[in-house]
Motif scaffolding. Structure first.
Motif, PDB file in Angstrom:
ATOM      1  N   ILE A  92       0.884  -1.068   0.343  1.00 55.22           N
ATOM      2  CA  ILE A  92      -0.216   0.413  -0.351  1.00 55.22           C
ATOM      3  C   ILE A  92       0.947   1.270  -0.088  1.00 55.22           C
ATOM      4  CG2 ILE A  92      -1.801   1.404   1.472  1.00 55.22           C
ATOM      5  CD1 ILE A  92      -2.595  -1.689   0.136  1.00 55.22           C
ATOM      6  N   ARG A  93       1.923   0.878   1.216  1.00 60.27           N
ATOM      7  CA  ARG A  93       2.899   2.241   1.013  1.00 60.27           C
ATOM      8  C   ARG A  93       3.541   2.568  -0.644  1.00 60.27           C
ATOM      9  NH1 ARG A  93       3.160   6.349   4.665  1.00 60.27           N
ATOM     10  NH2 ARG A  93       5.624   7.487   4.812  1.00 60.27           N
ATOM     11  N   ALA A  94       3.776   1.673  -0.882  1.00 58.59           N
ATOM     12  CA  ALA A  94       4.575   1.688  -1.940  1.00 58.59           C
ATOM     13  C   ALA A  94       4.263   2.370  -3.380  1.00 58.59           C
ATOM     14  CB  ALA A  94       4.974   0.528  -2.643  1.00 58.59           C
ATOM     15  N   ARG A  95       2.218   1.915  -3.185  1.00 59.38           N
ATOM     16  CA  ARG A  95       1.295   2.830  -4.417  1.00 59.38           C
ATOM     17  C   ARG A  95       0.594   4.726  -3.769  1.00 59.38           C
ATOM     18  NH1 ARG A  95      -0.073  -2.118  -4.611  1.00 59.38           N
ATOM     19  NH2 ARG A  95      -2.466  -1.701  -3.268  1.00 59.38           N
ATOM     20  N   GLY A  96       1.730   5.075  -3.137  1.00 60.81           N
ATOM     21  CA  GLY A  96       1.511   5.887  -2.263  1.00 60.81           C
ATOM     22  C   GLY A  96       0.065   5.938  -1.034  1.00 60.81           C
ATOM     23  N   GLY A  97      -0.445   5.201  -0.864  1.00 55.54           N
ATOM     24  CA  GLY A  97      -1.294   4.880   0.433  1.00 55.54           C
ATOM     25  C   GLY A  97      -1.010   5.136   1.290  1.00 55.54           C
ATOM     26  N   ASP A  98      -1.878   5.492   2.308  1.00 51.11           N
ATOM     27  CA  ASP A  98      -2.291   5.771   3.611  1.00 51.11           C
ATOM     28  C   ASP A  98      -2.108   5.240   4.566  1.00 51.11           C
ATOM     29  OD1 ASP A  98      -2.504   7.227   5.964  1.00 51.11           O
ATOM     30  OD2 ASP A  98      -4.207   7.584   5.906  1.00 51.11           O
ATOM     31  N   ALA A  99      -0.767   4.379   4.171  1.00 52.38           N
ATOM     32  CA  ALA A  99      -0.602   3.309   5.862  1.00 52.38           C
ATOM     33  C   ALA A  99       0.947   2.844   5.774  1.00 52.38           C
ATOM     34  CB  ALA A  99      -0.524   1.194   5.021  1.00 52.38           C
ATOM     35  N   ILE A 100       0.771   2.821   6.863  1.00 50.07           N
ATOM     36  CA  ILE A 100       2.909   2.718   7.954  1.00 50.07           C
ATOM     37  C   ILE A 100       2.417   2.016   8.858  1.00 50.07           C
ATOM     38  CG2 ILE A 100       1.454   4.692   9.656  1.00 50.07           C
ATOM     39  CD1 ILE A 100       4.499   5.825   8.910  1.00 50.07           C
ATOM     40  N   ILE A 101       3.682   1.345   9.206  1.00 49.07           N
ATOM     41  CA  ILE A 101       4.792   0.372  10.021  1.00 49.07           C
ATOM     42  C   ILE A 101       4.868   1.121  10.878  1.00 49.07           C
ATOM     43  CG2 ILE A 101       5.985  -1.606  10.365  1.00 49.07           C
ATOM     44  CD1 ILE A 101       5.646  -2.477   7.295  1.00 49.07           C
ATOM     45  N   PHE A 102       4.611   0.962  12.638  1.00 49.74           N
ATOM     46  CA  PHE A 102       4.990   1.793  13.682  1.00 49.74           C
ATOM     47  C   PHE A 102       5.694   0.761  14.482  1.00 49.74           C
ATOM     48  CE2 PHE A 102       0.621   0.938  14.608  1.00 49.74           C
ATOM     49  CZ  PHE A 102       0.506   0.187  15.496  1.00 49.74           C
ATOM     50  N   GLY A 103       5.291  -1.186  14.591  1.00 49.02           N
ATOM     51  CA  GLY A 103       6.831  -1.887  14.849  1.00 49.02           C
ATOM     52  C   GLY A 103       6.334  -3.162  14.566  1.00 49.02           C
TER      53      GLY A 103
END
Length: 256
Positions: A92-103
């Protein structure tokens, strides 16, 4: 269990020591596999009310056995925090989506690799079939990384999308595929049938972002204190499981 990595790893620099927990609605969670290695901390935190102890109003904890569905649920706001293989939010992140890993809850490949009759090494899988959950999943990308390390030409391997771990185990047992990677305790069924472990990735400690905690980046920016409390509660769940093995075993019976 002593071979499994259950220690939680915090990743985001914004988690300073005294972040406030924001007042908000209940936090809903989703997890992507019935696998004790990366998810025990979440299950135990839910059962022992650790989320509440860290100031979180816990909502539902749901099982969504598909990376694409779990990320869709995350992006839609149906759940606030997802525990899944890293490939899901990364895509998702690679496509510019609103997702992030925080742990993360598991930072190595937890697989025992089994080869079918007549195969003596990983190289022998060329021209044969390997079981994965689906193309692009963590089970797929981790095998691609393993094959590259072992000098296996992945283009000569047919990847069969078999489904969840129980389905992959069944596919291997029936001869539908020639290779499968399984985490504990699913590998025990093959050992009971006389199969031998060909590659023990747990002993090899292969670094890999296997199970991560992810959220929407927009949610994290306004809920940093809550995200920090989630990390602490899941870490507490992991520690409690390690120090109370009988309760951990009872928990696994419930989920497995």
């Amino acid at each position: 269990m002593n071979r499994l990595v259950l220690a939680l790893t915090g990743l985001v620099a914004i988690f300073s020591t005294n972040l406030p927990i924001e007042a908000q609605e209940k936090i809903d969670f989703a997890y992507s596999a019935i696998d004790p290695a990366g998810f025990t901390g979440l299950w135990m935190a839910s059962q022992k009310n650790f989320f509440e102890q860290y100031g979180i109003s816990q909502g539902k904890v749901v099982y969504i056995p598909s990376s694409s569905v779990i990320t869709a649920s995350l992006l839609s706001g149906e759940v606030s925090v997802a525990l899944a293989q890293a490939t899901a939010p990364m895509a998702i992140r690679a496509r510019g989506g609103d997702a992030i890993i925080f742990g993360a809850t598991e930072n190595l490949l937890p697989y025992y690799i089994f080869l079918g009759p007549g195969l003596k090494s990983l190289k022998d899988i060329e021209g044969k079939r390997a079981s994965i959950s689906r193309v692009g999943s963590g089970s797929h990308t981790s095998l691609l990384a393993l094959f590259k390390q072992a000098g296996v030409d992945a283009k000569k391997v047919t990847f069969i999308a078999s489904g969840d771990m129980s389905a992959r185990l069944a596919a291997f047992s029936t001869g539908a595929v020639d290779l499968v990677g399984l985490p504990p305790p699913y590998h025990l069924r093959l050992l009971d049938k006389g199969y031998k472990i060909s590659v023990n990735l747990l002993d090899d400690h292969v670094p890999w972002a296997q199970v991560v905690l992810a959220s929407r980046e927009s949610w994290l920016e306004s809920n940093a204190g809550t995200a920090k409390a989630v990390l602490e509660a899941v870490a507490e769940g992991n520690y409690y499981a390690l120090t109370h093995p009988d309760e951990a075993k009872a928990l696994w019976k419930r989920y497995l």
